[in-house]
Write a protein that holds these residues in place. Structure first.
Motif, PDB file in Angstrom:
ATOM      1  N   ALA A 298       0.817  -1.217   0.000  1.00  0.00           N
ATOM      2  CA  ALA A 298       0.000   0.000   0.000  1.00  0.00           C
ATOM      3  C   ALA A 298       0.849   1.265   0.000  1.00  0.00           C
ATOM      4  O   ALA A 298       0.492   2.276  -0.608  1.00  0.00           O
ATOM      5  N   SER A 299       2.008   1.214   0.658  1.00  0.00           N
ATOM      6  CA  SER A 299       2.851   2.410   0.761  1.00  0.00           C
ATOM      7  C   SER A 299       3.470   2.809  -0.567  1.00  0.00           C
ATOM      8  O   SER A 299       3.883   3.957  -0.745  1.00  0.00           O
ATOM      9  N   ILE A 300       3.556   1.863  -1.497  1.00  0.00           N
ATOM     10  CA  ILE A 300       4.130   2.176  -2.813  1.00  0.00           C
ATOM     11  C   ILE A 300       3.126   1.843  -3.915  1.00  0.00           C
ATOM     12  O   ILE A 300       3.512   1.489  -5.032  1.00  0.00           O
ATOM     13  N   ALA A 301       1.832   1.917  -3.573  1.00  0.00           N
ATOM     14  CA  ALA A 301       0.793   1.532  -4.528  1.00  0.00           C
ATOM     15  C   ALA A 301       0.887   2.312  -5.837  1.00  0.00           C
ATOM     16  O   ALA A 301       0.581   1.783  -6.906  1.00  0.00           O
ATOM     17  N   GLY A 302       1.336   3.565  -5.757  1.00  0.00           N
ATOM     18  CA  GLY A 302       1.450   4.367  -6.964  1.00  0.00           C
ATOM     19  C   GLY A 302       2.515   3.880  -7.921  1.00  0.00           C
ATOM     20  O   GLY A 302       2.515   4.255  -9.101  1.00  0.00           O
ATOM     21  N   HIS A 303       3.435   3.047  -7.442  1.00  0.00           N
ATOM     22  CA  HIS A 303       4.513   2.533  -8.288  1.00  0.00           C
ATOM     23  C   HIS A 303       4.247   1.117  -8.794  1.00  0.00           C
ATOM     24  O   HIS A 303       5.043   0.583  -9.571  1.00  0.00           O
ATOM     25  N   ILE A 304       3.157   0.474  -8.300  1.00  0.00           N
ATOM     26  CA  ILE A 304       2.920  -0.927  -8.625  1.00  0.00           C
ATOM     27  C   ILE A 304       2.804  -1.164 -10.128  1.00  0.00           C
ATOM     28  O   ILE A 304       3.375  -2.117 -10.674  1.00  0.00           O
ATOM     29  N   SER A 305       2.071  -0.283 -10.834  1.00  0.00           N
ATOM     30  CA  SER A 305       1.902  -0.485 -12.274  1.00  0.00           C
ATOM     31  C   SER A 305       3.239  -0.406 -13.002  1.00  0.00           C
ATOM     32  O   SER A 305       3.497  -1.169 -13.941  1.00  0.00           O
ATOM     33  N   GLU A 306       4.103   0.491 -12.561  1.00  0.00           N
ATOM     34  CA  GLU A 306       5.428   0.616 -13.184  1.00  0.00           C
ATOM     35  C   GLU A 306       6.288  -0.605 -12.874  1.00  0.00           C
ATOM     36  O   GLU A 306       6.997  -1.124 -13.753  1.00  0.00           O
ATOM     37  N   ILE A 307       6.216  -1.080 -11.646  1.00  0.00           N
ATOM     38  CA  ILE A 307       7.026  -2.216 -11.220  1.00  0.00           C
ATOM     39  C   ILE A 307       6.636  -3.486 -11.962  1.00  0.00           C
ATOM     40  O   ILE A 307       7.485  -4.303 -12.328  1.00  0.00           O
ATOM     41  N   THR A 308       5.341  -3.657 -12.193  1.00  0.00           N
ATOM     42  CA  THR A 308       4.857  -4.904 -12.784  1.00  0.00           C
ATOM     43  C   THR A 308       4.674  -4.840 -14.296  1.00  0.00           C
ATOM     44  O   THR A 308       4.290  -5.838 -14.915  1.00  0.00           O
ATOM     45  N   SER A 309       4.945  -3.684 -14.904  1.00  0.00           N
ATOM     46  CA  SER A 309       4.666  -3.512 -16.337  1.00  0.00           C
ATOM     47  C   SER A 309       5.461  -4.467 -17.218  1.00  0.00           C
ATOM     48  O   SER A 309       5.024  -4.806 -18.316  1.00  0.00           O
ATOM     49  N   GLY A 310       6.612  -4.921 -16.735  1.00  0.00           N
ATOM     50  CA  GLY A 310       7.459  -5.758 -17.573  1.00  0.00           C
ATOM     51  C   GLY A 310       7.026  -7.209 -17.661  1.00  0.00           C
ATOM     52  O   GLY A 310       7.469  -7.931 -18.560  1.00  0.00           O
ATOM     53  N   PHE A 311       6.163  -7.650 -16.744  1.00  0.00           N
ATOM     54  CA  PHE A 311       5.814  -9.065 -16.740  1.00  0.00           C
ATOM     55  C   PHE A 311       4.333  -9.359 -16.523  1.00  0.00           C
ATOM     56  O   PHE A 311       3.855 -10.441 -16.874  1.00  0.00           O
ATOM     57  N   LEU A 312       3.582  -8.422 -15.954  1.00  0.00           N
ATOM     58  CA  LEU A 312       2.231  -8.738 -15.501  1.00  0.00           C
ATOM     59  C   LEU A 312       1.299  -9.124 -16.645  1.00  0.00           C
ATOM     60  O   LEU A 312       0.476 -10.038 -16.500  1.00  0.00           O
ATOM     61  N   GLY A 313       1.417  -8.448 -17.791  1.00  0.00           N
ATOM     62  CA  GLY A 313       0.552  -8.783 -18.917  1.00  0.00           C
ATOM     63  C   GLY A 313       0.739 -10.224 -19.360  1.00  0.00           C
ATOM     64  O   GLY A 313      -0.235 -10.970 -19.530  1.00  0.00           O
ATOM     65  N   ASP A 314       1.998 -10.641 -19.540  1.00  0.00           N
ATOM     66  CA  ASP A 314       2.271 -12.022 -19.942  1.00  0.00           C
ATOM     67  C   ASP A 314       1.836 -13.004 -18.865  1.00  0.00           C
ATOM     68  O   ASP A 314       1.274 -14.068 -19.162  1.00  0.00           O
ATOM     69  N   ALA A 315       2.099 -12.661 -17.598  1.00  0.00           N
ATOM     70  CA  ALA A 315       1.746 -13.558 -16.499  1.00  0.00           C
ATOM     71  C   ALA A 315       0.236 -13.770 -16.412  1.00  0.00           C
ATOM     72  O   ALA A 315      -0.233 -14.901 -16.247  1.00  0.00           O
ATOM     73  N   LEU A 316      -0.534 -12.697 -16.540  1.00  0.00           N
ATOM     74  CA  LEU A 316      -1.986 -12.818 -16.465  1.00  0.00           C
ATOM     75  C   LEU A 316      -2.541 -13.581 -17.665  1.00  0.00           C
ATOM     76  O   LEU A 316      -3.540 -14.301 -17.533  1.00  0.00           O
ATOM     77  N   LEU A 317      -1.915 -13.439 -18.820  1.00  0.00           N
ATOM     78  CA  LEU A 317      -2.352 -14.204 -19.985  1.00  0.00           C
ATOM     79  C   LEU A 317      -2.121 -15.696 -19.756  1.00  0.00           C
ATOM     80  O   LEU A 317      -2.978 -16.534 -20.085  1.00  0.00           O
TER      81      LEU A 317
END
Length: 255
Positions: free
Chosen positions: A142-161
């Motif tokens: 929660a303390s870095i919630a604003g950075h989560i999208s940036e942190i996960t942008s490199g893998f989250l799309g492929d992982a969720l697929l």
């Protein structure tokens, strides 16, 4: 459209399936939270609760932790168990209990009933993964919630697929064995044997282990889920199993 919505609401209001959904949400969330709270090897930090100031090294650690949530063997064993049970309740138990005689006497075609039941099962399956994942990730970081999208942008799309491919495969197996089996208990046992056999035999090239291993590689250089292997097991095989299930539900009697 209102007719189908009434049938869909009936399926989604099943008390037994909703209890299983709640159980799945709680247990999956607990398993994910436990993995994040494991003690990190880096002094002064706990995985999922970083003490060090946020920076590149911390971001990498957070990314690895979040990615790990989607590839936990314990979570997928539990989810396989629950999805197969939900499949048996959705497609087989109504026949075993005699409720199907009432359902199939209503002014709905077998195709409409199959489509609504399948849609409800897919919603349950995706909810049991995505809701705990989102909740645990956001509350833990929660303390870095604003950075989560940036942190996960490199893998989250492929992982969720890959997660979607795996869930479609599990739902397809649960659907077919439920319609092909003479009772709900046998449907669950046969389905679990199909799902668990690759782990026992060490066959990493067959789901679910194929996709679990691939999730940990998502975001790495040169990796893509758009290969014949992943698309075949995650899209083509489920479509074939769904087609066979549709044929069965159109041809078989309700008893």
């Amino acid at each position: 459209m209102g007719r189908l919505y009434t049938l869909f609401r009936w399926e989604m209001n099943d008390i037994v399936k909703n209890v299983l959904l709640l159980l799945g949400l709680v247990l999956t969330g607990m398993a994910m939270k436990r993995s994040l709270m494991g003690v990190d090897s880096i002094p002064g930090s706990i995985s999922g609760t970083e003490i060090s100031l946020f920076g590149p090294s911390t971001a990498t650690g957070v990314a690895v932790s979040i990615q790990g949530l989607l590839s936990l063997d314990d979570v997928w064993t539990l989810l396989s168990f629950l999805i197969l049970l939900l499949g048996a309740l959705t497609f087989r138990y109504d026949r075993d209990s005699g409720v199907a005689r009432s359902i199939y006497s209503l002014p709905y075609s077998n195709t409409e009933i199959f489509g609504v039941k399948l849609l409800s099962l897919i919603i349950y399956a995706f909810a049991m993964v995505l809701l705990p994942f989102a909740y645990v990730t956001l509350t833990t970081y929660a303390s870095i919630a604003g950075h989560i999208s940036e942190i996960t942008s490199g893998f989250l799309g492929d992982a969720l697929l890959l997660v979607a491919f795996l869930l479609l495969y599990l739902v397809a197996v649960a659907t077919l064995v439920s319609l092909a089996s003479p009772n709900a208990f046998l449907a669950f046992m046969v389905g679990f044997a199909v799902i668990y056999a690759p782990r026992v035999t060490g066959s990493s090239g067959i789901p679910p282990q194929l996709f679990i291993n691939a999730i940990t590689r998502s975001g790495s250089t040169g990796f893509t889920p758009f290969t014949a292997e992943y698309l075949g097991w995650g899209v083509l095989v489920p479509l074939v199993l769904f087609a066979l299930s549709w044929v069965l539900i159109r041809r078989r009697d309700v008893v």
